[in-house]
Design an enzyme around this catalytic site. Structure first.
Site, mmCIF file in Angstrom:
data_model
loop_
_atom_site.group_PDB
_atom_site.id
_atom_site.type_symbol
_atom_site.label_atom_id
_atom_site.label_comp_id
_atom_site.label_asym_id
_atom_site.label_seq_id
_atom_site.Cartn_x
_atom_site.Cartn_y
_atom_site.Cartn_z
ATOM 1 N N LEU A 1 26.303 33.985 38.166
ATOM 2 C CA LEU A 1 25.596 35.478 38.771
ATOM 3 C C LEU A 1 24.354 35.210 37.404
ATOM 4 C CD1 LEU A 1 25.180 36.822 41.295
ATOM 5 C CD2 LEU A 1 26.017 38.456 39.948
ATOM 6 N N SER B 1 32.084 32.558 35.703
ATOM 7 C CA SER B 1 31.826 33.085 36.540
ATOM 8 C C SER B 1 31.895 32.579 38.221
ATOM 9 C CB SER B 1 30.970 33.936 36.383
ATOM 10 O OG SER B 1 31.004 35.408 36.472
ATOM 11 N N GLN B 2 30.657 33.455 38.658
ATOM 12 C CA GLN B 2 30.425 33.255 40.310
ATOM 13 C C GLN B 2 30.602 31.304 40.224
ATOM 14 O OE1 GLN B 2 27.551 34.751 42.358
ATOM 15 N NE2 GLN B 2 26.462 32.918 42.524
ATOM 16 N N ASP C 1 36.803 41.230 30.037
ATOM 17 C CA ASP C 1 35.993 40.828 30.216
ATOM 18 C C ASP C 1 35.568 41.767 30.205
ATOM 19 O OD1 ASP C 1 35.424 37.994 31.679
ATOM 20 O OD2 ASP C 1 34.421 40.355 33.439
ATOM 21 N N HIS D 1 32.559 39.012 29.054
ATOM 22 C CA HIS D 1 32.137 38.417 29.545
ATOM 23 C C HIS D 1 31.035 37.435 29.353
ATOM 24 C CE1 HIS D 1 31.748 36.934 34.455
ATOM 25 N NE2 HIS D 1 30.817 36.842 34.071
#
Ligand SMILES: *[C@@H]1O[C@H](CO)[C@@H](O)[C@H](O)[C@H]1NC(C)=O
Ligand SMILES: *[C@@H]1O[C@H](CO)[C@@H](O)[C@H](O)[C@H]1NC(C)=O
Length: 293
Positions: free
Chosen positions: A36, A102-103, A219, A274
């Site tokens: 994202l 991630s996404q 994260d 993250h």
């Protein structure tokens, strides 16, 4: 027509040469799918680290839906990523590795579940909210004001809300029924809401050789962080780990089968934010390197 021991010997030598050629010569291409709000730019360090340990590796980026466009609905993104990744797969007879951040991990899972003929060897989910997201972290705060964690379900679990990627994996543990009825992406992918395609999706997903799950407690974005390892909150916001999740016990999409095969590798590190997962040398050496051959 040699049938004596001599020709047998040479056949074995030839076979070994062929096999060693396959194993050490070319590395499989690595296809990277971003998360994202980011894009290929964020992965320069990772590309460098890969080329240092495995010179000659082809590292490819799916350069779609960068930045704000990553908020577009995930099924739409999956469709377009598929168009890009299919020709890459066709050109790689030994298969590819899929490294998804991630996404992007959710996009990759949806690809793997819905493509009957994919040739993904190792699928690496790098800090990916695989069991959903329930947290309004700094990263998302400009989008969702702070107080919205408890109320955003009104938006997310509506038809309009499902047009935003993040709502496609928003998993409010206090609104289970609404999630099951209104979520059009994660609830199907995880088989939380059973559907007719489940069996086929499971078969497709199981064509991967290894599933590599990477995440950690610092994260700061994926919430709960255990979602990167398929754990998630129950209705009291206690963590239920992967093996106790209903989707695992029912093997709705193949997770239990993969583990029984010995094909899940979990890599946890603390001290990694993250946005640092893909550039951290320790993470690379301990969690990634060996799966990218
Ligand atoms: C899991 O299996 C049980 C028993 O067959 C079933 O009642 C339940 O709906 C299943 N849940 C999911 C998420 O597949
Ligand atoms: C890199 O990973 C190590 C090991 O988990 C961690 O201790 C360190 O803080 C990380 N460094 C950065 C810059 O994220």
């Amino acid at each position: 027509m040699g049938s004596g021991p001599g020709s047998w010997f040479w056949q074995v030598v030839l076979l070994q040469l062929l096999l060693s050629g396959l194993c050490t010569d070319g590395y499989r291409p690595v296809v990277i799918v971003h998360g994202l709000f980011d894009g290929p730019k964020q992965f320069r360090t990772l590309t460098f680290l890969i080329s240092k340990v495995h010179p000659g590796t082809e590292v490819l980026f799916i350069n779609l839906y960068d930045g704000l466009f990553s908020l577009r609905p995930l099924w739409k993104q999956v469709q377009d990523f598929r168009q890009e990744v299919e020709p890459i797969m066709k050109k790689a007879p030994d298969g590819i590795h899929l490294l998804c951040f991630s996404q992007g991990g959710l996009i990759c899972r949806a690809l793997l579940s819905t493509m009957a003929d994919h040739n993904v060897h190792n699928f690496i989910a790098l800090s990916s909210p695989l069991a959903g997201q329930y947290g309004d972290t700094d990263y998302l705060r400009w989008l969702f004001p702070k107080y919205m964690k408890k109320t955003i379900f009104h938006i997310c679990y509506s038809k309009a809300g499902q047009c935003f990627s993040i709502c496609n994996y928003w998993n409010d543990p206090h609104q289970r029924d609404r999630y099951l009825h209104s979520n059009t992406f994660l609830a199907l992918l995880n088989g939380d809401a059973p559907h007719a395609e489940m069996k086929v999706w499971r078969e497709n997903f199981l064509h991967i050789k290894k599933l590599v799950l990477i995440g950690g407690p610092d994260d700061g974005v994926v919430t709960p962080w255990q979602s990167s390892l398929f754990g998630f909150y129950d209705s009291s916001e206690n963590i239920v780990e992967m093996r106790n999740q209903e989707f695992y016990r029912n093997d709705t999409f193949g997770l239990k089968t993969l583990e029984a095969r010995g094909d899940i590798s979990v890599c946890v590190h603390s001290g990694v934010h993250h946005t640092k997962w893909h550039s951290n040398q320790t993470v690379f050496n301990t969690c990634l390197e060996k799966w990218l051959t």
